[in-house]
Design a protein around this motif. Structure first.
Motif, PDB file in Angstrom:
ATOM      1  N   MET A   5      26.304  -7.447  22.854  1.00 24.32           N
ATOM      2  CA  MET A   5      26.785  -6.098  23.159  1.00 24.32           C
ATOM      3  C   MET A   5      25.924  -5.437  24.237  1.00 24.32           C
ATOM      4  O   MET A   5      26.450  -4.792  25.170  1.00 24.32           O
ATOM      5  CB  MET A   5      26.808  -5.248  21.892  1.00 24.32           C
ATOM      6  CG  MET A   5      27.348  -3.826  22.114  1.00 24.32           C
ATOM      7  SD  MET A   5      27.462  -2.886  20.584  1.00 24.32           S
ATOM      8  CE  MET A   5      28.774  -3.762  19.764  1.00 24.32           C
ATOM      9  N   VAL A  12      28.215   2.523  26.887  1.00 25.93           N
ATOM     10  CA  VAL A  12      27.814   2.211  25.505  1.00 25.93           C
ATOM     11  C   VAL A  12      28.960   2.494  24.541  1.00 25.93           C
ATOM     12  O   VAL A  12      29.296   1.673  23.675  1.00 25.93           O
ATOM     13  CB  VAL A  12      26.554   3.012  25.124  1.00 25.93           C
ATOM     14  CG1 VAL A  12      26.252   2.861  23.628  1.00 25.93           C
ATOM     15  CG2 VAL A  12      25.364   2.558  25.955  1.00 25.93           C
ATOM     16  N   VAL A  34      30.977  -0.083  22.085  1.00 23.32           N
ATOM     17  CA  VAL A  34      30.832   0.088  20.643  1.00 23.32           C
ATOM     18  C   VAL A  34      32.164   0.385  19.973  1.00 23.32           C
ATOM     19  O   VAL A  34      32.461  -0.110  18.869  1.00 23.32           O
ATOM     20  CB  VAL A  34      29.806   1.210  20.338  1.00 23.32           C
ATOM     21  CG1 VAL A  34      29.800   1.558  18.848  1.00 23.32           C
ATOM     22  CG2 VAL A  34      28.421   0.790  20.796  1.00 23.32           C
ATOM     23  N   CYS A  72      36.168  -9.191  20.468  1.00 18.88           N
ATOM     24  CA  CYS A  72      35.929  -8.334  19.305  1.00 18.88           C
ATOM     25  C   CYS A  72      37.025  -8.492  18.251  1.00 18.88           C
ATOM     26  O   CYS A  72      36.756  -8.440  17.040  1.00 18.88           O
ATOM     27  CB  CYS A  72      35.826  -6.866  19.747  1.00 18.88           C
ATOM     28  SG  CYS A  72      34.335  -6.502  20.694  1.00 18.88           S
TER      29      CYS A  72
END
Length: 560
Positions: free
Chosen positions: A286, A321, A325, A353
């Motif tokens: 990530m 970010v 996320v 993901c």
């Protein structure tokens, strides 16, 4: 042939002792047939019978002469017949009598067992010349057909698992037991024609060897009881103290312990799906994707997707970010990629993901619905070396004798762990069974026992064979050494075993039904999700708290 009572007495003792060493029924029935001529012997009948009964109790365990000897007394004084009461089953007499014509006849009578006393019964006559003129109306020794002839046996007994349980109510103060032992005793008593009295050992223990045996097996070894009503595992040390008839049960050594699962810690369930290495790689991936996405958006040379009238604005670090996320959380982002390379990377990150999240949710559902068993050990060597597990063994059991008296290194190590975890507050066997069940259910306790004791166990317990070093376990009822009852009971036990009665009684008194063995559909335990519920409630609490603070601050601002 003996002409003195003393010589007869000495020979009888020798005959009984030598015959008991062979311990075979056909020898008993063959050797102990006596014909006694009473001419010239004072009080012949009561004297000989008294001596024989006394020596039978001293040397024949009160059984061999009582049930297997046959006595025919000739020329007996008729006046002595009314004085006879003997434990010996088979007694017949020939008595001379004068008839009305003055001729002497010989009357043959046998001593029968009656409900209140013993009585003589005439079974035939002999003429003076020896010719039989009146046929026998009954066998000479009819008591041989009635086995033990209502004898009262003393049976030692203790409560043991599902085999023998003491009844809570007793009307006359005597000991009342139920379950398999009651069915077994009643069946043996009916077939062998005896009654029985149950006696418990004073110390309420099974018996262990120090200088002598104590407990229940000590009562059997000392002839305090005629037999034990509880089957014992046959070992070399026990075989020297007691005798065992036909084997009733066969089992093997097993280790029983609670199943361990990887999701025992419910608070860590959500993070226990993957190993820690997966989470570390995921965080590093990530972080790398955030940096790469930012570089692609800021320094891409290609054409931007936004219209010309809207100036392109590269994403900030916080936008990158949040974009990385929110994708695993299946949430949208306020910032969308503005370049063709950024779009391709963004789509690849979504596919990656989606795959990871699908694997995570699938494993989470599987762990919640099906317990993933953790095998702590697969052999006795691994159990002995496992510091997490304590070992428990039933006191004075076959398993205790196996590991306590063995010189094997592994057995010594296991016995040391048994002593370290043994409690000194146990009063009896049922308390010990209950104590062991609580310890096993609490986890990290391994119980070494016979499979006969764990045929019915809970579904959350795991069973493991002890290994080839222990061998099979044979169980049977202990009798005193050289007891004549051993062979007699062996024949009956064989019949009960062959007809399946022993197994039928075990199923009858089993606390578990066969339906409980059918595996049911596993239900999801909501307690496994306590960490998720905690996070959810915590998030709602924090959100409500922040909302309240905001409303309060807005109210103060409006007031000012």
């Amino acid at each position: 042939m003996f002409f003195q009572v003393h010589a007869f007495e000495q020979s009888l003792i020798s005959l009984v002792e030598n015959t008991l060493q062979k311990n075979q029924l056909h020898i008993y029935r063959k050797l102990f047939n006596f014909v006694v001529f009473c001419d010239g012997i004072d009080n012949c009948l009561p004297r000989i019978i008294h001596i024989s009964s006394k020596k039978d109790k001293e040397s024949g365990q009160g059984t061999v002469l009582r049930h297997f000897s046959k006595w025919l007394f000739l020329n007996v004084d008729p006046s002595l017949l009314t004085e006879v009461y003997a434990d010996l089953d088979n007694i017949a007499v020939a008595v001379k009598e004068k008839n009305t014509s003055g001729r002497s006849n010989v009357k043959i009578s046998t001593l029968l067992w009656k409900s209140n006393n013993r009585k003589w019964s005439k079974i035939g006559d002999l003429a003076n010349n020896g010719d039989i003129y009146s046929a026998f109306i009954a066998p000479l020794f009819p008591n041989t057909a009635f086995m033990l002839n209502g004898r009262k046996l003393k049976i030692g007994v203790l409560e043991w698992n599902q085999f023998c349980r003491k009844s809570a109510s007793s009307t006359n103060g005597s000991i009342v037991y139920t379950h398999v032992c009651k069915d077994l005793f009643d069946s043996l008593a009916e077939y062998l024609n005896f009654t029985y009295e149950l006696i418990e050992p004073p110390d309420k223990s099974w018996g262990e060897l120090s200088e002598t045996w104590n407990g229940l097996i000590g009562m059997v070894a000392r002839n305090d009881v005629d037999l034990s009503g509880i089957p014992y595992g046959i070992t070399l040390k026990r075989s020297k103290a007691v005798a065992f008839p036909y084997i009733m049960y066969q089992s093997h050594c097993e280790v029983v312990h609670k199943k361990l699962s990887n999701n025992d810690n419910h608070w860590m369930l959500l993070v226990s799906i993957f190993k820690w290495e997966v989470y570390v790689c995921g965080l590093l991936t990530m972080a790398w994707c955030i940096g790469l996405y930012t570089l692609l958006e800021r320094y891409s040379v290609g054409e931007h997707i936004k219209a010309e009238e809207i100036p392109a604005c590269p994403p900030s670090t916080s936008d990158s970010v949040m974009t990385a996320v929110l994708v695993p959380l299946r949430q949208g982002s306020l910032h969308l990629p503005q370049t063709i390379p950024g779009c391709i990377f963004y789509a690849s990150w979504w596919l990656f993901c989606i795959t990871i999240v699908a694997v995570y949710t699938g494993n989470l559902l599987a762990i919640i619905s099906v317990v993933k068993e953790k095998i702590p050990f697969n052999s006795m060597e691994e159990l002995a070396g496992n510091d997490d597990f304590k070992i428990i063994v039933t006191r004075e059991s076959y398993a205790e004798d196996t590991f306590k008296y063995s010189n094997d290194t592994l057995s010594k190590k296991i016995w040391t762990k048994v002593l370290d975890s043994r409690s000194t507050n146990i009063q009896n066997s049922l308390d010990e069974d209950l104590h062991f069940k609580m310890l096993i259910q609490s986890g990290y306790y391994a119980h070494i026992t016979g499979s006969f004791r764990v045929d019915i166990i809970e579904n959350n317990l795991r069973r493991m064979r002890c290994g080839t070093g222990t061998g099979p376990i044979y169980l049977s009822l202990p009798f005193p050494v050289n007891s004549p009852l051993v062979e007699l009971f062996s024949d009956t036990l064989i019949r009960l075993y062959d007809t399946g009665m022993l197994e039928a009684w075990a199923r009858k008194w089993s606390s578990k039904t066969t339906e409980e063995y059918v595996p049911a559909m596993t239900k999801v335990d909501m307690s496994n999700l306590r960490s998720a519920w905690t996070m959810c409630v915590s998030g709602i609490t924090v959100a409500i708290t922040i909302l309240g603070i905001e409303r309060f601050l807005n109210y103060r601002i409006n007031q000012d």
